[in-house]
Design a protein around this motif. Sequence first.
Motif, PDB file in Angstrom:
ATOM      1  N   PHE A   1       0.849  -1.194   0.000  1.00  0.00           N
ATOM      2  CA  PHE A   1       0.000   0.000   0.000  1.00  0.00           C
ATOM      3  C   PHE A   1       0.882   1.242   0.000  1.00  0.00           C
ATOM      4  CE2 PHE A   1       0.949  -1.254   4.269  1.00  0.00           C
ATOM      5  CZ  PHE A   1       1.179  -0.087   4.979  1.00  0.00           C
ATOM      6  N   ILE A   2       0.288   2.361  -0.359  1.00  0.00           N
ATOM      7  CA  ILE A   2       0.967   3.652  -0.359  1.00  0.00           C
ATOM      8  C   ILE A   2       0.315   4.543   0.681  1.00  0.00           C
ATOM      9  CG2 ILE A   2       1.341   5.779  -1.690  1.00  0.00           C
ATOM     10  CD1 ILE A   2       1.661   4.052  -4.176  1.00  0.00           C
ATOM     11  N   VAL A   3       1.137   5.231   1.454  1.00  0.00           N
ATOM     12  CA  VAL A   3       0.650   6.217   2.411  1.00  0.00           C
ATOM     13  C   VAL A   3       1.222   7.571   2.018  1.00  0.00           C
ATOM     14  CG1 VAL A   3       0.585   6.976   4.821  1.00  0.00           C
ATOM     15  CG2 VAL A   3       0.493   4.538   4.285  1.00  0.00           C
ATOM     16  N   TYR A   4       0.337   8.549   1.903  1.00  0.00           N
ATOM     17  CA  TYR A   4       0.715   9.925   1.616  1.00  0.00           C
ATOM     18  C   TYR A   4       0.258  10.775   2.789  1.00  0.00           C
ATOM     19  CZ  TYR A   4       0.240  14.613  -0.497  1.00  0.00           C
ATOM     20  OH  TYR A   4       0.301  15.964  -0.752  1.00  0.00           O
ATOM     21  N   SER A   5       1.144  11.602   3.344  1.00  0.00           N
ATOM     22  CA  SER A   5       0.764  12.469   4.459  1.00  0.00           C
ATOM     23  C   SER A   5       1.569  13.752   4.417  1.00  0.00           C
ATOM     24  CB  SER A   5       0.977  11.751   5.799  1.00  0.00           C
ATOM     25  OG  SER A   5       0.543  12.576   6.870  1.00  0.00           O
ATOM     26  N   ARG A   6       0.898  14.829   4.026  1.00  0.00           N
ATOM     27  CA  ARG A   6       1.541  16.133   3.992  1.00  0.00           C
ATOM     28  C   ARG A   6       0.578  17.173   4.573  1.00  0.00           C
ATOM     29  NH1 ARG A   6       6.315  15.301   1.207  1.00  0.00           N
ATOM     30  NH2 ARG A   6       6.278  13.790  -0.507  1.00  0.00           N
ATOM     31  N   ASP A   7       0.924  18.449   4.399  1.00  0.00           N
ATOM     32  CA  ASP A   7       0.164  19.513   5.066  1.00  0.00           C
ATOM     33  C   ASP A   7      -1.307  19.544   4.671  1.00  0.00           C
ATOM     34  OD1 ASP A   7       2.450  20.272   6.353  1.00  0.00           O
ATOM     35  OD2 ASP A   7       2.958  21.871   4.940  1.00  0.00           O
ATOM     36  N   ARG A   8      -1.628  19.108   3.471  1.00  0.00           N
ATOM     37  CA  ARG A   8      -3.022  19.227   3.031  1.00  0.00           C
ATOM     38  C   ARG A   8      -3.861  17.976   3.311  1.00  0.00           C
ATOM     39  NH1 ARG A   8      -2.988  18.846  -3.549  1.00  0.00           N
ATOM     40  NH2 ARG A   8      -1.443  17.188  -3.807  1.00  0.00           N
ATOM     41  N   GLY A   9      -3.296  17.012   4.045  1.00  0.00           N
ATOM     42  CA  GLY A   9      -4.064  15.827   4.408  1.00  0.00           C
ATOM     43  C   GLY A   9      -3.299  14.549   4.142  1.00  0.00           C
ATOM     44  N   SER A  10      -3.983  13.422   4.312  1.00  0.00           N
ATOM     45  CA  SER A  10      -3.354  12.115   4.122  1.00  0.00           C
ATOM     46  C   SER A  10      -4.172  11.275   3.152  1.00  0.00           C
ATOM     47  CB  SER A  10      -3.221  11.369   5.456  1.00  0.00           C
ATOM     48  OG  SER A  10      -2.249  11.977   6.274  1.00  0.00           O
ATOM     49  N   LYS A  11      -3.487  10.260   2.595  1.00  0.00           N
ATOM     50  CA  LYS A  11      -4.124   9.378   1.615  1.00  0.00           C
ATOM     51  C   LYS A  11      -3.513   8.000   1.757  1.00  0.00           C
ATOM     52  CE  LYS A  11      -2.543   9.792  -2.547  1.00  0.00           C
ATOM     53  NZ  LYS A  11      -2.234  10.414  -3.858  1.00  0.00           N
ATOM     54  N   VAL A  12      -4.346   6.957   1.607  1.00  0.00           N
ATOM     55  CA  VAL A  12      -3.871   5.579   1.598  1.00  0.00           C
ATOM     56  C   VAL A  12      -4.390   4.910   0.332  1.00  0.00           C
ATOM     57  CG1 VAL A  12      -3.878   3.338   2.759  1.00  0.00           C
ATOM     58  CG2 VAL A  12      -3.798   5.442   4.114  1.00  0.00           C
ATOM     59  N   VAL A  13      -3.482   4.314  -0.433  1.00  0.00           N
ATOM     60  CA  VAL A  13      -3.825   3.628  -1.673  1.00  0.00           C
ATOM     61  C   VAL A  13      -3.463   2.161  -1.496  1.00  0.00           C
ATOM     62  CG1 VAL A  13      -3.411   3.494  -4.149  1.00  0.00           C
ATOM     63  CG2 VAL A  13      -3.328   5.715  -2.989  1.00  0.00           C
ATOM     64  N   LEU A  14      -4.465   1.278  -1.593  1.00  0.00           N
ATOM     65  CA  LEU A  14      -4.234  -0.151  -1.343  1.00  0.00           C
ATOM     66  C   LEU A  14      -4.203  -0.917  -2.658  1.00  0.00           C
ATOM     67  CD1 LEU A  14      -3.910  -2.497   0.625  1.00  0.00           C
ATOM     68  CD2 LEU A  14      -6.396  -2.672   0.727  1.00  0.00           C
ATOM     69  N   SER A  15      -3.072  -1.606  -2.891  1.00  0.00           N
ATOM     70  CA  SER A  15      -2.937  -2.398  -4.118  1.00  0.00           C
ATOM     71  C   SER A  15      -3.103  -3.888  -3.858  1.00  0.00           C
ATOM     72  CB  SER A  15      -1.569  -2.138  -4.765  1.00  0.00           C
ATOM     73  OG  SER A  15      -0.523  -2.378  -3.835  1.00  0.00           O
ATOM     74  N   GLN A  16      -2.697  -4.385  -2.662  1.00  0.00           N
ATOM     75  CA  GLN A  16      -2.820  -5.800  -2.328  1.00  0.00           C
ATOM     76  C   GLN A  16      -3.206  -5.961  -0.862  1.00  0.00           C
ATOM     77  OE1 GLN A  16       0.559  -8.243  -3.361  1.00  0.00           O
ATOM     78  NE2 GLN A  16       0.957  -7.128  -5.249  1.00  0.00           N
ATOM     79  N   GLY A  17      -3.860  -7.102  -0.551  1.00  0.00           N
ATOM     80  CA  GLY A  17      -4.164  -7.443   0.833  1.00  0.00           C
ATOM     81  C   GLY A  17      -5.285  -6.602   1.413  1.00  0.00           C
ATOM     82  N   SER A  18      -5.202  -6.296   2.705  1.00  0.00           N
ATOM     83  CA  SER A  18      -6.228  -5.498   3.375  1.00  0.00           C
ATOM     84  C   SER A  18      -5.560  -4.557   4.376  1.00  0.00           C
ATOM     85  CB  SER A  18      -7.233  -6.396   4.111  1.00  0.00           C
ATOM     86  OG  SER A  18      -6.576  -7.144   5.125  1.00  0.00           O
ATOM     87  N   VAL A  19      -6.233  -3.452   4.620  1.00  0.00           N
ATOM     88  CA  VAL A  19      -5.717  -2.411   5.501  1.00  0.00           C
ATOM     89  C   VAL A  19      -6.837  -1.930   6.408  1.00  0.00           C
ATOM     90  CG1 VAL A  19      -4.953   0.000   5.562  1.00  0.00           C
ATOM     91  CG2 VAL A  19      -3.836  -1.601   4.027  1.00  0.00           C
ATOM     92  N   GLN A  20      -6.491  -1.678   7.654  1.00  0.00           N
ATOM     93  CA  GLN A  20      -7.444  -1.114   8.602  1.00  0.00           C
ATOM     94  C   GLN A  20      -6.988   0.296   8.977  1.00  0.00           C
ATOM     95  OE1 GLN A  20      -7.739  -1.896  13.104  1.00  0.00           O
ATOM     96  NE2 GLN A  20      -9.251  -3.328  12.255  1.00  0.00           N
ATOM     97  N   LEU A  21      -7.882   1.265   8.834  1.00  0.00           N
ATOM     98  CA  LEU A  21      -7.562   2.666   9.106  1.00  0.00           C
ATOM     99  C   LEU A  21      -8.371   3.183  10.280  1.00  0.00           C
ATOM    100  CD1 LEU A  21      -7.661   4.176   5.498  1.00  0.00           C
ATOM    101  CD2 LEU A  21      -5.728   3.143   6.662  1.00  0.00           C
ATOM    102  N   ARG A  22      -7.757   4.154  10.993  1.00  0.00           N
ATOM    103  CA  ARG A  22      -8.485   4.891  12.024  1.00  0.00           C
ATOM    104  C   ARG A  22      -7.999   6.338  12.021  1.00  0.00           C
ATOM    105  NH1 ARG A  22      -8.537   2.753  17.927  1.00  0.00           N
ATOM    106  NH2 ARG A  22      -6.266   2.796  17.601  1.00  0.00           N
TER     107      ARG A  22
END
Length: 342
Positions: free
Chosen positions: A199-220
Amino acid sequence: MKKPFLSKQVIQNFFEGKTTRMQNILIQEWLDNPANRELYFQWLEEWESENPQFTPNIDLAYERSLYTVQNNTADPNLPASLARTLSRSFRRNLFFLQWVAAACFILLVSAYLSSDFWLYRQYETGYGEIRVVRLPDSTRVTLNANSVLTVPRFGFGSGTREVRLKGEAEFAVKHTPDHRKFIVRTPDKLEVRVLGTEFIVYSRDRGSKVVLSQGSVQLRSLKELNPKPVLLKPGDIAMLSVQGRLTVSHSQTLSTHQAWKQRRFMFENTPVSEIAYQISEHFGVNVVVSDSVLAKRTLGGTFNASDPANIIKVVSDVLNARVTRSPRTDGQSETFILNSNH
């Protein structure tokens, strides 16, 4: 993370300056618990009462003062018994001063060892740089430009697998036989939990983003009072706004979010204002779109991301725009200004 348990003997060794560097770090973590701090001061009081460092000799002080007054001088040829007593007193005072100096040194060293430099290792990338990092648990992390990954120096993999990210990175997390979770935390309090996935995690001043390509991810989103876990499936993209609102889009095309790994920008009907932001973010330059109409125009295509000047020239040619370039000055970034030719 579970806090260490330290015995009374270890703490007393610390008071005497006999602890190791690693023990000093563990003591600092142990003191994060308020209950342990109360115990610490209780043991300190007990140790000080059992190990007095200085006891004033009132009789000696009186005898010395009386001798000086009676003789109107501090005679260097003191009586032998008094000289021996003064010598013992001097040695005790000298020992006390040495102990105080050693204690101050230990406290200074402990404060230094408790800094993030000793507890965590940071992997950083500069503007325009991409770096691949292999963590102790065999997890592969690809850092995008202008990013920082923070990893614990001690216990990573054997205890918890928890890292902090500021910027953007792709994680290829290694699954462990005991199903140990891997956790990514961002400055805006987004928590990403996985077992083994990409997966890809993006986190900068304007917010965050998670892009999932394989498997599973749990967010909070830990900005919420009672955060509810959000599960992602491959093809999902989660966005966390500056206000802490978490939204998920399903069945998305992920190639535009992964193009940076091949040092490319990929745009699909992307506003020029967003393109300017991405170039600024990646290369550390200022890209200003002075025309509001031009800023709202959209662009699609794949562009080489090796040099900001080249990509801005290509964008300006496609849009029939004019570029004004201001060179870098002391303390200021290079500036590109996009203007409409109309």
